[in-house]
Write a protein that holds these residues in place. Structure first.
Motif: not given
Length: 306
Positions: A93-104, A163-169, A244-247, A269-272
């Motif tokens: 598989i030869d492709d380009r994935l356009r991935l967007g993520v947050t700063e955390l 769903e990727l879970g939550v991150f506490e502040y 800020l998120p503890g992580a 909490p932040l839900r990812f």
């Protein structure tokens, strides 16, 4: 049989021209030239003896028949990908994935995720965007991103969600900055200080402002920032107390650069979630969304052991 009527590259060109709305953008995404994309579309139209799209004043509009063929083309490409999966040849598989993520994500487990993607799909090139979740939301809705790893609330519906879970502040500051606070400080004890936190319009910032205003507390020293990494550094420099998120501050807490303030109020909490439009993207995107879940789980287990 239809083996010599059209080929997968022609169908691929149709899909990307339709999704990106431009021959030039499709050519960039497929790492080829604009004339090559035009030639593939023309050959497909000639083979099928149909007009697939109208080109007017720089805009592209699929014909009714073009829309039907686009839907079928997506299915053919997915079926072709399934052959590769059955053969266990993801390396093809030869492709380009356009991935967007947050700063955390970018500051915590992104590099582990990128390594996992490379190991699973060595032929995929990742085109990375790091931005606020609300901006990633818009890009996902417009088709400019294939996969986003972002935080709720979501303004755009997605047909694929993992769903990727939550991150506490946590509230953090230098020991000197926190030394004058009561043993169990309330938010009212922090508001006279400079409070460093998320950008405007984010969930945490809005909740903080609403709570302060509802309790008639001053908000002039609440300082939002588009860069959480900058908030960490400013807090470490003693320029304020950060929410800020503890992580994001695990290293600073472990090194004693920052300490936790046991404040009695925190935002939700932040839900990812990893999100994508299942009917539009390639089959492998679903697998990469699930791969993100595996990487987050490993990251949490590693953090818990420290």
């Amino acid at each position: 049989m239809t083996g010599n009527i059209f080929n997968l590259k022609q169908l691929e060109a149709l899909v990307w021209v339709a999704d990106l709305g431009s021959f030039r953008k499709a050519a960039q995404h497929l790492n080829t030239s604009q004339p090559n994309i035009s030639a593939r579309i023309a050959a497909l139209e000639s083979s099928l003896d149909v007009v697939l799209m109208q080109r007017d004043s720089g805009t592209i509009r699929l014909t009714d028949k073009g829309q039907e063929i686009l839907h079928a083309a997506r299915q053919v490409l997915r079926d072709a990908e399934s052959l590769v999966e059955i053969a266990d040849r993801r390396d093809l598989i030869d492709d380009r994935l356009r991935l967007g993520v947050t700063e955390l994500v970018a500051c915590t487990w992104l590099h582990s995720y990128l390594r996992a993607i490379k190991q699973t799909y060595p032929g995929i090139v990742v085109e990375l965007t790091v931005d606020l979740s609300r901006n990633l939301d818009k890009e996902l809705g417009s088709g400019a991103l294939d996969l986003t790893i972002q935080t709720a609330p979501f303004g755009v519906a997605a047909s694929g969600v993992v769903e990727l879970g939550v991150f506490e502040y946590v509230w953090v500051g230098t020991a000197d900055k926190l030394s004058d606070l009561p043993e169990k400080p309330g938010l009212q004890h922090l508001l006279p200080l400079t409070i460093l936190t998320h950008a405007r319009h984010t969930q945490a910032y809005n909740e903080l402002m609403q709570w302060a205003e509802a309790n008639s507390l001053p908000t002039a020293r609440i300082v939002p920032s588009n860069s959480m990494a900058s908030c960490v550094q400013m807090a470490a420099d003693g320029l304020g107390v950060a929410l800020l998120p503890g992580a994001l501050v695990e290293k600073e807490l472990a090194a004693g650069v920052l300490a936790v303030a046991p404040v009695d109020w925190h935002p939700l909490p932040l839900r990812f979630a990893a999100r994508y439009q299942a009917e539009r993207v390639a089959r492998y995107v679903s697998e990469l969304a699930n791969l993100a879940q595996d990487v987050v789980t490993a990251y949490r287990q590693s953090s818990d052991k420290k």
